[in-house]
Design an enzyme around this catalytic site. Structure first.
Site, PDB file in Angstrom:
ATOM      1  N   GLU A   1     -33.593   9.236  16.421  1.00 44.64           N
ATOM      2  CA  GLU A   1     -34.179  10.533  16.730  1.00 44.64           C
ATOM      3  C   GLU A   1     -35.533  10.278  17.371  1.00 44.64           C
ATOM      4  OE1 GLU A   1     -32.342  13.096  16.542  1.00 44.64           O
ATOM      5  OE2 GLU A   1     -30.770  12.041  15.424  1.00 44.64           O
TER       6      GLU A   1
ATOM      7  N   HIS B   1     -28.100  15.583  14.178  1.00 41.73           N
ATOM      8  CA  HIS B   1     -29.419  15.222  14.698  1.00 41.73           C
ATOM      9  C   HIS B   1     -30.331  14.635  13.615  1.00 41.73           C
ATOM     10  CE1 HIS B   1     -28.223  17.036  18.428  1.00 41.73           C
ATOM     11  NE2 HIS B   1     -27.997  18.180  17.827  1.00 41.73           N
TER      12      HIS B   1
ATOM     13  N   ASP C   1     -28.062   5.156  15.780  1.00 41.26           N
ATOM     14  CA  ASP C   1     -28.582   6.415  16.315  1.00 41.26           C
ATOM     15  C   ASP C   1     -30.088   6.479  16.076  1.00 41.26           C
ATOM     16  OD1 ASP C   1     -27.772   9.208  17.430  1.00 41.26           O
ATOM     17  OD2 ASP C   1     -29.197   9.632  15.827  1.00 41.26           O
TER      18      ASP C   1
ATOM     19  N   ASP D   1     -25.864  10.862  11.990  1.00 41.37           N
ATOM     20  CA  ASP D   1     -25.223  10.728  13.305  1.00 41.37           C
ATOM     21  C   ASP D   1     -24.585   9.357  13.463  1.00 41.37           C
ATOM     22  OD1 ASP D   1     -25.886  13.278  13.974  1.00 41.37           O
ATOM     23  OD2 ASP D   1     -27.428  12.767  15.450  1.00 41.37           O
TER      24      ASP D   1
END
Length: 938
Positions: A11, A143, A9, A148
């Protein structure tokens, strides 16, 4: 040996892989339920982190200051990921960002979002946090990259365990379709099959027979149609009203029940309308509880008289509320045994015959394999075969569903083995509706029933139309026609061609293959091949001439458009003045040229379908019924399209509106037709044919009368009732009109609107919904207010920014200090009670675009079109927008209108007089924020 995976994941500062930057990376390596290793780091993006990203993730500029840059992170991440398959939620998004900066990361991947859409057809949402909650997967902080990634790992394992519980035969079939359709996710189902096989025998899924003889299509019990008693018994209206009184049955059963005199007043009026056989218009504002006010008399009338009552809504949300909330409440309260059915159009229901044919043919694309997997798994639990339960997010998947649906009016039930065994979902729903006292439909199906002279619904004489202010637009939409080059080409290509190499394509290839498999005599086979060849040649000619036709239409449109350039679509009504221009002759010739081959294809398809019918009696032709259904369905569809285009171009009807539309920066032109008037249709098929029709909504009147609605729907003979609002708008709602702002068409208007909204939303600490009439103004406002509000700690989200409407509303309800910007679809259906919505901003009055072909054509039928048509239509839309603010008796708020035409134009008082008596003030834009803050602090 079990496979090792890496959950991943990222961001980022935004959604664009080319322009936005990575700020955090998280990865987790795992094998089965064993977590092997973790990788996590902040990344210096080389820019400031947007406020809304900080609000979403909690990551600040301080967090990434001093962190490694991306080029320093990528080698370590590449070593960590290696060549293992990658798992993640919408992981293609993350991989696109990485591939933008590295030639690595081209690993095979499995998307938990995609897998959830297949395995969990009934999930309400498919966000990672919601799915983690469903499976009790730990998600410490949504998030954040590592959290995540770990949640994606947990979700992947949970869904794999869910897949292991599927019948082995189903897993094998899904794997087979996945292989043939080259669907990457079939490896997930292969692993599920292998993991299930490693389980002890007592924990393995029980094998089940699937298909026509298995549990997927379990027959329902036979039900008897509802029959009128023959002796009409009037309702005891006083008794019905007592159910809702302060000491009535509802108050006894529900501790939080609110007694509303307005609700009882409406119930009495509906009951009397049924007793007297009269039509009725009822305006019942938000908070009255109009659903129970009409359901209670409707159910009693149906039960004691054996007379079916149909309730029609405009939205699926209200349909579901009636069936899932209001009806169960009535079942608990009323001392009656009654049946309720929800009936939808054919396209909503799965056709078992079509599904079987597709399963036999097998998937031919990843999309087909994915939709087949979704349908097969869903069929283990669905009770009614309603495809609305499926998660089909893409247009391609919805198109696939259409080919599996029962949307074919000429199907032959007497020849369908699924119908004979009572397992056709559509006819099962139809039988349930025939036996039901209350049948809940939507306006689209109601109007389809009108279009086919009342053959789509079981016979009924009593009708309740909720959300009735939408009836004209719903009728217009339901009876409209639209097509373009791509859709006609797709239809012709699906029928099939004969290529230069002699290969047959499309449906014709399936017909040819079926005939070859049953070893037909040579003479018959030659006839089949000749017919298929004629169809293929006709399709080829039609395709060539189709291109000529649309090319000429496009040239004509460009000529009419001239040098006007726009970021928006160009619409041109096909009026008599347009049709006399010299260039129109070439369009008529091109249209006539395409007619002949299209007719030939239709005729030959029907003939071939008839020939197949004769062959079935003597030969075992595979999927013969389905092939016939497809051939006749395509023939019917092509004939409808041919006739519509032909009438549009060469023989227009005065009762229809015709136009063409082109899109900017795209080689796309579409043709449209819509009814000019819907009132005569509503009058003939509803008001004249039904004993009692009740129309209700929160907004039916303009300027204090029902005159506009009566004229639009020809509701001349209906009684009328206006029940008061249970809300005290005078003390709860300030309606503030900015009086020192330019008018919307003047220079400087947009700049002042943006400044005023920014100041207003600071004063209200967010908690605001802003309504616009165009995306253009919405985007301009978003650009102007997002940064200054972010500095004040207020998050702004907007429609059209890549987030679904449902998710936007959910974020708005649950978040703090938020502003939501929306256009037309947000003027209705937004229900956010309480503090999260305390301010409503209306940028300008929602007048229709004057050049809209339907609006323009209808306006021409009035002597004073603006006063008599444009203004009342806009008032109804304006009142719907106003109604978004106050949803309960405890709500309090401010409506700010940035359109001073309410004060300066002669029509302004009509709008203000239509409001439900809020406190109205006008003043300068500089005083707005202060007035709003003081009102909310009172």
């Amino acid at each position: 040996m079990p496979q090792t995976y890496v959950a991943l994941d990222l961001e980022t500062t935004g959604l664009d892989a080319e322009r936005d930057a990575i700020i955090e990376v998280g990865a987790a390596k795992f094998r089965q339920d064993e977590l092997l290793d973790e990788f996590s780091t902040f990344v210096d993006p080389g820019r400031r982190i947007p406020h809304d990203i900080t609000v979403l993730t909690g990551i600040t500029d301080q967090d990434v200051r001093g962190a490694p840059q991306l080029y320093e992170v990528l080698p370590g991440l590449d070593r960590f990921v290696g060549e293992y398959p990658v798992v993640g939620h919408s992981v293609d998004f993350d991989l696109r960002f990485l591939q933008q900066h590295s030639s690595a990361f081209d690993n095979a991947y499995l998307d938990t979002f995609e897998l959830a859409g297949v395995l969990l057809p009934h999930a309400d949402r498919y966000s990672l946090s919601r799915l983690a909650q469903m499976f009790d997967v730990e998600l410490e902080q949504a998030h954040r990259a590592l959290d995540d990634a770990l949640a994606s790992y947990g979700l992947f394992r949970a869904m794999l365990r869910r897949a292991c519980e599927l019948p082995p035969r189903m897993l094998k079939e899904i794997i087979g379709h996945g292989k043939r359709g080259q669907w990457s996710a079939c490896v997930f189902f292969r692993e599920a099959l292998e993991e299930a096989a490693r389980r002890p025998p007592e924990k393995r899924a029980t094998p089940e027979r699937l298909g026509p003889e298995g549990p997927l299509f379990a027959a329902s019990e036979r039900v008897e149609p509802l029959e009128p008693t023959g002796d009409e018994k009037p309702l005891n209206v006083d008794f019905l009203a007592s159910v809702l009184e302060e000491d009535g049955a509802f108050a006894d059963h529900f501790p939080d029940y609110e007694h509303r005199p307005q609700q009882i007043e409406m119930l009495r009026a509906v009951g009397e309308a049924f007793n007297e056989g009269r039509h009725l218009l009822v305006e019942a504002p938000t908070g009255v509880g109009k659903s129970l006010a009409y359901l209670i008399p409707a159910v009693h009338w149906a039960v004691q008289n054996g007379e079916r009552v149909v309730v029609s809504t405009n939205t699926i949300n209200l349909q579901e509320q009636l069936y899932q909330k209001d009806v169960p409440d009535l079942e608990r309260i009323l001392p009656l045994d009654f049946e309720v059915a929800v009936l939808k159009g054919r396209s909503h229901y799965l056709c078992p015959a079509r599904l079987q044919a597709l399963r036999h043919r097998g998937a031919r694309s990843p999309e087909q394999a994915r939709v087949l997997a979704k349908v097969l798994i869903w069929l283990l639990t669905t009770e009614d075969g309603d495809g609305d339960e499926l998660f089909l997010p893409s247009a391609l998947e919805r198109s696939m569903w259409h080919r599996l649906s029962a949307d074919y009016e000429k199907c032959s039930p007497e020849r369908c083995r699924f119908f004979q065994r009572g397992v056709c979902y559509f006819y099962r729903a139809r039988r349930a509706a025939e036996a039901a006292h209350l049948t809940i439909v939507n306006h689209a199906l109601l109007l389809a029933d009108v279009a086919v002279q009342n053959r789509a619904l079981p016979e009924y004489n009593y009708l309740i139309l909720d959300e009735a202010h939408h009836l004209e637009s719903a009728t217009t939409s339901g009876l409209s026609f639209e097509t373009d080059r791509t859709s006609v080409r797709r239809l012709l290509s699906e029928i099939g061609r004969v290529t230069d190499s002699g290969r047959v394509t499309g449906l014709m290839s399936q017909v040819l293959s079926a005939c070859q498999q049953c070893d037909l005599p040579r003479s018959i086979m030659e006839e089949v091949e000749l017919s298929i060849g004629q169809i293929g040649q006709g399709v080829d000619r039609a395709l060539r001439r189709l291109d000529v036709f649309f090319d000429r239409l496009k040239d004509f449109a460009e000529e009419q458009k001239g040098n006007r350039s726009s970021r928006y679509s160009f619409r041109m009504r096909l009026t008599s003045g347009i049709r006399v221009q010299p260039a129109w002759d070439a369009i008529e010739i091109a249209c006539d040229d395409i007619n002949l081959p299209a007719k030939e294809v239709v005729r030959e398809l029907e003939r071939l379908a008839g020939g197949i019918d004769e062959l079935v009696a003597s030969y075992d032709l595979p999927d013969a019924d389905e092939l016939q259904v497809q051939m006749l369905g395509m023939a019917q569809h092509l004939e409808e399209v041919r006739e519509q285009i032909s009438h549009m171009i060469m023989d227009p009807s005065p009762s229809l509106i015709y136009w063409l539309e082109t899109q900017p920066n795209r080689d796309h032109l579409s043709l449209h037709a819509a009814p000019l008037h819907v009132g005569p249709l509503v009058e003939e098929y509803l008001f004249h044919k039904k004993r009692s029709v009740v129309l209700t909504s929160a907004t039916l009147r303009t300027s204090g009368t029902f005159d506009f609605l009566r004229e639009r729907l020809h509701a001349w003979d209906a009684n009328e009732l206006v029940v008061g609002s249970p809300f005290d708008y005078e003390s709860s709602t300030l309606f503030y009109i900015v009086d020192d702002i330019p008018e919307p068409s003047d220079r400087g208007y947009q700049r002042i609107v943006a400044q005023g909204m920014a100041e207003l939303f600071r004063a209200t600490e967010g908690r605001a919904l802003a309504l616009f009439t165009s995306y253009r103004q919405l985007r301009a406002t978003l650009r102007a207010i997002k940064a200054p509000l972010a500095q004040a700690g207020i998050t702004v989200q907007a429609q059209g920014q890549g987030v679904s409407r449902a998710q936007l509303l959910d974020n708005f309800r649950t978040g703090d200090r938020r502003v939501l910007l929306g256009t037309r679809s947000f003027w209705e259906g937004v229900d956010v009670p309480g503090d999260p919505l305390s301010c409503l901003a209306i940028a300008k009055l929602p007048f229709s675009v004057p050049s809209d072909p339907v609006f323009a054509a209808r306006a021409e039928t009035f002597e004073q079109p603006f006063r008599d048509f444009a203004v009342p239509e806009t008032i109804l839309r304006f009142l719907q927008g106003f109604g978004r603010l106050i949803r309960t008796r405890e709500d309090r708020g401010v409506v700010a209108c940035f359109d001073k035409r309410l004060l300066t134009k002669s029509y302004g008082p009509f709008f203000l007089d239509s409001l439900p008596n809020p406190t109205i003030r006008s003043g300068s834009i500089t005083q707005l924020s202060k007035a709003a803050a003081e009102w909310l602090e009172r």
